[in-house]
Structure formats: structure tokens, C-alpha cells
Design an enzyme around this catalytic site. Structure first.
Site, PDB file in Angstrom:
ATOM      1  N   ASP A  66       0.856  -1.182   0.000  1.00  0.00           N
ATOM      2  CA  ASP A  66       0.000   0.000   0.000  1.00  0.00           C
ATOM      3  C   ASP A  66       0.894   1.235   0.000  1.00  0.00           C
ATOM      4  O   ASP A  66       1.659   1.454   0.950  1.00  0.00           O
ATOM      5  CB  ASP A  66      -0.895  -0.024   1.241  1.00  0.00           C
ATOM      6  CG  ASP A  66      -2.018   1.004   1.178  1.00  0.00           C
ATOM      7  OD1 ASP A  66      -2.208   1.622   0.122  1.00  0.00           O
ATOM      8  OD2 ASP A  66      -2.697   1.178   2.211  1.00  0.00           O
ATOM      9  N   ASP A 117      -2.664   2.388  -6.200  1.00  0.00           N
ATOM     10  CA  ASP A 117      -1.597   2.422  -5.202  1.00  0.00           C
ATOM     11  C   ASP A 117      -1.637   1.248  -4.238  1.00  0.00           C
ATOM     12  O   ASP A 117      -1.054   1.320  -3.153  1.00  0.00           O
ATOM     13  CB  ASP A 117      -1.669   3.731  -4.412  1.00  0.00           C
ATOM     14  CG  ASP A 117      -3.007   3.929  -3.705  1.00  0.00           C
ATOM     15  OD1 ASP A 117      -3.974   3.212  -4.031  1.00  0.00           O
ATOM     16  OD2 ASP A 117      -3.083   4.804  -2.815  1.00  0.00           O
ATOM     17  N   GLU A 118      -2.262   0.148  -4.635  1.00  0.00           N
ATOM     18  CA  GLU A 118      -2.460  -0.943  -3.685  1.00  0.00           C
ATOM     19  C   GLU A 118      -2.579  -2.257  -4.443  1.00  0.00           C
ATOM     20  O   GLU A 118      -3.259  -2.338  -5.468  1.00  0.00           O
ATOM     21  CB  GLU A 118      -3.729  -0.662  -2.887  1.00  0.00           C
ATOM     22  CG  GLU A 118      -4.053  -1.624  -1.800  1.00  0.00           C
ATOM     23  CD  GLU A 118      -5.362  -1.256  -1.115  1.00  0.00           C
ATOM     24  OE1 GLU A 118      -5.706  -1.945  -0.142  1.00  0.00           O
ATOM     25  OE2 GLU A 118      -6.054  -0.309  -1.557  1.00  0.00           O
TER      26      GLU A 118
END
Length: 393
Positions: free
Chosen positions: A15, A109-110
Site C-alpha cells: 500500500d 496504489d495498492e
């Protein structure tokens, strides 16, 4: 090997820390160390991301910008650059795939990484996680937090335990001691309404949920009681799924007559949000970003978007977010009539089964949404309409 004699599975949840805001602070050194808000700066704008300096004031994603600035008047608002963030995201995902082809993206983003098959080549799961973090920092100057665990659920929880720049390993041996003390709302899918009902029963920690009598929990979780307690015990057999999801799902309409009043624009916007949300639910997807397309009477076309936190597919959350985006556009271009409207969901990911035991969670849609979907599936789309979306006459 695990206790069943099978090869121990290792999952990373990576993350990125305050991704959008961190990118802006990286590219604009004068913003480093300052409270930064990425998103709309108008009175109707919403926060897409907040730096850790801004989060100290209680600022979070999806908060109205006006409230964020009330909490921190010195915060600096920066307009988001979604296409650029997507470019940086592709660079980061390229790093993931150096270590394993089994990558499941959850958003820009993960991601989950199954590194079970990579141990021989790259070393332990901890060594791989350090390699991922080091490569991201060296090549993008950004920080990531990584959770390492035998399954997706625990890896996701672990990645949030030591942010920012965290690295947390949860093994079968320390799983219970790691999870048990955590607040019960740490489990994905425990929303506000469910949390209030659990607290009323004295269930405040994950340990409380794990050890409670099933009969006590059944009024809260119903048929998902067993699943909820398995989650509290850190049990999760879901695989990391490599897929190429649809980039977006949307609905739009060109109107026979231009829409001039706010009331009529929002009525039509609700219908479109309803169609988009239903399509998301039908494909068991949730949207991390809500998009609005607006074409004015002079044929000039505008798009606006913001993050939906948490990702969801509920009609209400899509509509309310879309309405804020439309209101911000009207503030920017007052008095303009509208020829076309569209509502879309992007950054799509699979709706997590975890959300099913929370009736209030956007991940599965609301109970009302699910009932409407079933009625329309049986009797047709015209069988049921929200009163707010209907014409006055």
C-alpha cells in the site's frame, strides 16, 4: 510447510503511503513537510488524498475540502493529476512483477502479491518485501507500507499497522496475538452501523468477535456469522487473482432539451448513477473513483472525478459523490445549461466477500439496492423507480 503438510502460502499487501499527495511532494520539494490536500479547492470540492502532515489534523479522503480547511487553514490544496498518477502506478506495478507474476491490483496504489512461488529465487517473504520497498524508494522516491501474512485478509491488516513506511510480518505463530487486541472495526466490512451494534453487545476487539457465542452475534451478522468469526480468527482462503479488470463502467445520456435547473440536472444524474451502480453490482465490482461527464449547451465537454473511499457500488454513495462533482462544476461555470450527463466508476476491483456481512457497506451495495436489483431483474427495469428520480408530473 503449514500444519496440514502443504507449502506455506505467503501474501504481500503493498500500500503506497498517501500516494497522490506523496507524488506531489516529491515533484514539488517546497511542499515537503507541509500539510497537502489533493483535490478540489472550491467550497464543494472533496479531498482525494491528504499528506501525513495533513492527516494529523484529522483530514482524510472524501472529506469536504471546506471541512479540511476549517481543521487546517494552512493546508495547501493541489489539483490532482490522475493521468500522471496512473503513469507512476504502472512503474510501481512493474516492480511488483519482477518478484512474482501473481499480482492482484486493488487500485492505483495498492496490490496483493502472492510470492509463494518466488521464495526459491528471491529468498524469504520478508526479503522479498524489503526488496519491493527498496526498489520503489530507489526508482520512484516514494514510500510503501507492506504487510506479509499467510493470507490476503491478514496481509491487508498488517500493512496498516505501522504506517507510513511500514513492514509487518504476521506468521501462523503470532497471528492470534497480532489480531486479537485490534479494534473490531479493523476487519474490512465492519461499518458504522455494524460497529454500533457490536459495541452494544460488548464486542470491541477482534478477540471479542472471535470468542463470542454465535447466537449472540447472529442478530448482527445473520447467515454470515460463521464467516465473520472466521475472519476474526484470521482465516481467509481467497486466492490472489490475476485479472485485467474493466477500466470503467459508466452510463450517460444526451437530452432532447438542455437541462437548466439544478433540480432537473440532479434528477437525471441520479438515474445515471443508479444505472452505473447496478452495472457494477451485476459484475460484482466496486469503484475506487467516481467520474462525471458534462456537456454544456455549446458542446464544450468537461470531466470531473474524485476518489470514493472506501470503494463501493451503492447507488447513494455514487450519486452523492457525483452530485458534489456536478455542483463544483456549476460553481465554476454558473448559469450554464447541460446537454449531456454521464456518471462512471473507475479503478474497478472485485467486490470483497468480506463486505457481505456488513449491510451498510458500499462494497456489497445497500440492502435497498440489492432488493431493487432483484425486483428489476424479475419484472424489468421500469418496475421500480426512486421517487427522487421521477419527473414532478
Amino acid at each position: 510447510m503449514n500444519q496440514n503438510g502443504e507449502r506455506q502460502r505467503w501474501i504481500l499487501h503493498v500500500d503506497m503511503d498517501a500516494f497522490y499527495a506523496s507524488v506531489e511532494q516529491r515533484d514539488l520539494p517546497e511542499l515537503r513537510g507541509l500539510p497537502v490536500i489533493v483535490g478540489g479547492s472550491s467550497a464543494r470540492g472533496v479531498v482525494a488524498a491528504a499528506s501525513y502532515e495533513a492527516r494529523r489534523y484529522g483530514i482524510r479522503s472524501a472529506m469536504p475540502t471546506r471541512e479540511a480547511l476549517r481543521r487546517c487553514p494552512e493546508a495547501i490544496c493541489v489539483k490532482g493529476r490522475m493521468e500522471y498518477y496512473q503513469t507512476v502506478s504502472r512503474q510501481i506495478f512493474g516492480i511488483f512483477r519482477r518478484y512474482t507474476p501473481v499480482v492482484e491490483g486493488l487500485s492505483l496504489d495498492e496490490a496483493f502479491l502472492d510470492v509463494t512461488g518466488s521464495l526459491t529465487l528471491f529468498g524469504s517473504a520478508m526479503e522479498i518485501a524489503r526488496g519491493v520497498k527498496d526498489d520503489i524508494r530507489a526508482e520512484t522516491e516514494l514510500c510503501a507500507s507492506v504487510g506479509i501474512a499467510p493470507n490476503k485478509l491478514v496481509a491487508k491488516i498488517a500493512s496498516d499497522l505501522d504506517k507510513p513506511d511500514g513492514l509487518v510480518l504476521v506468521t501462523p505463530g503470532n497471528l492470534r496475538e497480532t489480531l486479537d487486541p485490534l479494534p473490531v472495526e479493523t476487519l474490512p466490512g465492519i461499518g458504522r452501523q455494524t460497529l454500533a451494534r457490536l459495541n452494544a453487545l460488548g464486542v470491541r476487539s477482534i478477540a471479542d468477535l472471535r470468542t463470542a457465542a454465535a447466537g449472540t452475534l447472529r442478530p448482527v451478522f445473520g447467515r454470515y456469522t460463521r464467516q465473520a468469526q472466521e475472519r476474526a480468527a484470521g482465516i481467509d482462503d481467497r486466492p490472489v487473482v490475476v485479472h485485467r479488470p474493466e477500466k470503467s463502467i459508466s452510463a450517460e445520456q444526451t437530452f432532447d432539451e438542455d437541462l437548466e435547473s439544478v433540480e432537473e440536472q440532479e434528477r437525471r444524474l441520479l438515474r445515471l448513477a443508479e444505472r452505473t451502480a447496478a452495472r457494477l453490482r451485476a459484475k460484482r465490482l466496486v469503484a475506487g473513483t467516481v467520474q462525471v461527464k458534462i456537456r454544456a449547451a455549446d458542446f464544450s465537454t468537461y470531466t470531473r472525478q474524485t476518489r470514493l473511499h472506501p470503494p463501493g457500488n451503492a447507488t447513494r454513495s455514487l450519486f452523492e459523490t457525483a452530485r458534489e462533482l456536478l455542483a463544483a462544476w456549476r460553481e465554476e461555470y454558473p448559469g450554464r445549461s447541460v446537454r449531456l450527463l454521464g456518471v462512471g466508476g473507475a479503478e474497478l476491483t472485485a467486490a470483497e466477500q468480506l463486505d457481505l456481512f456488513d449491510a451498510a457497506s458500499d462494497g456489497a451495495g445497500s440492502g435497498l439496492d440489492q432488493t431493487v436489483d432483484r425486483i428489476r431483474e424479475r419484472f424489468g427495469s421500469a418496475a421500480l423507480s426512486r421517487a427522487r428520480s421521477m419527473d414532478r408530473d
